[in-house]
Motif scaffolding. Sequence first.
Motif, short mmCIF file in Angstrom:
data_model
loop_
_atom_site.label_atom_id
_atom_site.label_comp_id
_atom_site.label_asym_id
_atom_site.label_seq_id
_atom_site.Cartn_x
_atom_site.Cartn_y
_atom_site.Cartn_z
N ARG A 171 3.76 5.66 -5.55
CA ARG A 171 3.89 5.71 -7.08
C ARG A 171 2.80 6.61 -7.41
N GLU A 172 1.78 6.70 -6.73
CA GLU A 172 0.57 7.83 -7.11
C GLU A 172 1.06 9.24 -6.80
N ALA A 173 1.67 9.37 -5.72
CA ALA A 173 2.36 10.64 -5.56
C ALA A 173 3.47 11.19 -6.45
N ARG A 174 4.19 10.18 -7.12
CA ARG A 174 5.25 10.44 -8.17
C ARG A 174 4.51 10.70 -9.28
N ASP A 175 3.31 10.15 -9.68
CA ASP A 175 2.61 10.25 -10.86
C ASP A 175 2.22 11.63 -10.55
N LYS A 176 1.61 12.05 -9.55
CA LYS A 176 0.90 13.28 -9.60
C LYS A 176 2.06 14.45 -9.65
N ASP A 213 0.79 -1.12 -0.04
CA ASP A 213 0.01 0.03 0.03
C ASP A 213 0.94 1.18 -0.13
N GLN A 228 2.05 1.87 -3.34
CA GLN A 228 1.15 2.25 -4.48
C GLN A 228 0.92 3.94 -3.93
N ARG A 229 0.87 4.27 -2.70
CA ARG A 229 0.57 5.67 -2.64
C ARG A 229 2.08 6.44 -2.82
N GLU A 264 4.59 14.36 -11.25
CA GLU A 264 5.17 14.47 -12.63
C GLU A 264 3.82 15.17 -13.53
#
Length: 145
Positions: free
Chosen positions: A115-120, A109, A112-113, A122
């Motif tokens: 990755r989501e923070a990195r994607d946001k 988890d 996943q958070r 970027e």
Amino acid sequence: MTAAVHYEDRPANPGWLKRAEAWLDERGRPAWIVAMVLGFIFFWPIGLGLLAYMIWSKRMFGKSCRHRPDRHAYRHGFNAMRPSGNAAFDAYKLDTLRRLEDEQKSFEDFLQRLREARDKAEFDQFMDDRARNARDVKEDEKEDA
């Protein structure tokens, strides 16, 4: 350890190809790779055929050959879910396994958070660059006019 353990799921009189496959499976992926390289050296279609077979049967990119994990577990007598006969130890083992599963889920988890923070981040950077480029284009058009 007897040979019957390794050959119990094989037919009584397998052909030479099945016997060769079983022999290579017992020795693992390095044996398959050596056989493929020797096939290329002696007669390239044999090496190519072995390469195609290894890819098709997932021997090339799988974790191991088909029969190897079962033999390994049998040979060393390792089976984490088998009860030991000691109730206190079995309860401790069960509690530890549950705790490890919870920690693994928490870690997954967290990843996943992350990755989501990195994607946001970027995506926000992309949007800022896009807005800056649009603003620069508008300023250039005003200067030209």
